[in-house]
Design an enzyme around this catalytic site. Structure first.
Site, mmCIF file in Angstrom:
data_model
loop_
_atom_site.group_PDB
_atom_site.id
_atom_site.type_symbol
_atom_site.label_atom_id
_atom_site.label_comp_id
_atom_site.label_asym_id
_atom_site.label_seq_id
_atom_site.Cartn_x
_atom_site.Cartn_y
_atom_site.Cartn_z
ATOM 1 C CB THR A 1 -8.739 -67.081 24.525
ATOM 2 O OG1 THR A 1 -9.992 -67.645 24.890
ATOM 3 C CG2 THR A 1 -8.012 -68.077 23.649
ATOM 4 C CB CYS B 1 -11.875 -70.604 29.339
ATOM 5 S SG CYS B 1 -11.142 -70.844 27.714
ATOM 6 N N GLY C 1 -13.470 -68.162 16.247
ATOM 7 C CA GLY C 1 -13.422 -69.597 15.993
ATOM 8 C C GLY C 1 -12.669 -70.376 17.053
#
Length: 238
Positions: free
Chosen positions: A93, A191, A173
């Site tokens: 990410t 991802c 998160g």
């Protein structure tokens, strides 16, 4: 069951410093739960929600493939970006300026003990926020996060997610692209998914810039509603 959640907005903050702070808050909750169990006490456990914006950084989850980062250390330095292998789920990410990152550090014993439900509610917070801008956001089966135009050749991710949980305490998160520089996503396979692109809210709305504070307030409204939480704003401690 303590539904109060201490909110801190850390502003622009180094990734490693924020990760260390998350770990500190996370461990305090875990330690308190262990103490309660051993002593038979019922001391209330706290909950936290951190908002933050990071300088350019790439993070790789526990099961991620380093080959999904398409640049070497020298090229990262040239782009003024850093890299960390971390302890959340998911693959690679990117975080950077123009992105709202939310880190709920919750004792799910205060809410519900279901990680699948937890992830779906985090997605729902973003889906409901985007609906306020007349954007139909969705989940993509088998791919955590929030997407637009799912099931078409134009499917694109607007919010990535990855969490860690232990003893029903959460950390890490979501990363919601608001005014993000999408060029940084070209330096990785987001991802680990090769056939889908990434987008940002300002691009979808055809605006140079979207008010990030406005988005934060909408996210918090939907967080409160979905988690039946009571947010208490605190001064940032780091």
């Amino acid at each position: 069951m303590n539904k109060k959640v201490a909110l801190q907005d850390l502003g622009l903050k180094d990734y490693k410093d924020t990760w260390d702070y998350q770990e500190l808050l996370f461990q305090k909750i875990v330690d308190l739960k262990i103490q309660n169990r051993r002593s038979g006490t019922t001391t209330e456990t706290p909950n936290h929600f951190l908002f933050v914006e990071h300088p350019h950084v790439y993070t790789l989850g526990k099961s991620g493939d380093i080959n999904n980062l398409l640049v070497n250390e020298a090229q990262l330095k040239e782009k003024e970006a850093t890299f960390y292998k971390i302890n959340r789920g998911g693959d690679i990410t990117y975080h950077g300026p123009g992105q709202i990152v939310g880190y709920p550090i919750l004792d799910l014993d205060n809410f519900f003990t279901d990680i699948h439900k937890y992830l779906r509610l985090l997605e729902e917070i973003v889906i409901r926020t985007l609906a306020e801008y007349d954007l139909k956001a969705e989940r993509s089966e088998g791919e955590t996060g929030v997407w637009l135009d799912v099931g078409t050749p134009f499917a694109r991710k607007i919010c990535a997610m990855g969490v860690r949980a232990s003893r029903w305490v959460t950390m890490h998160g979501f990363a919601f692209n608001i005014n993000a520089d999408l060029g940084y996503f070209d330096l990785m396979i987001p991802c680990g998914i090769k056939d889908k692109s990434v987008t940002s809210l300002n691009v979808e709305l055809g605006k140079k810039e979207v008010d990030m504070e406005e988005i934060k307030q909408k996210l918090l409204y939907h967080f409160n509603d979905l988690f039946e939480a009571e947010l208490i704003t605190k001064k940032a401690e780091v």
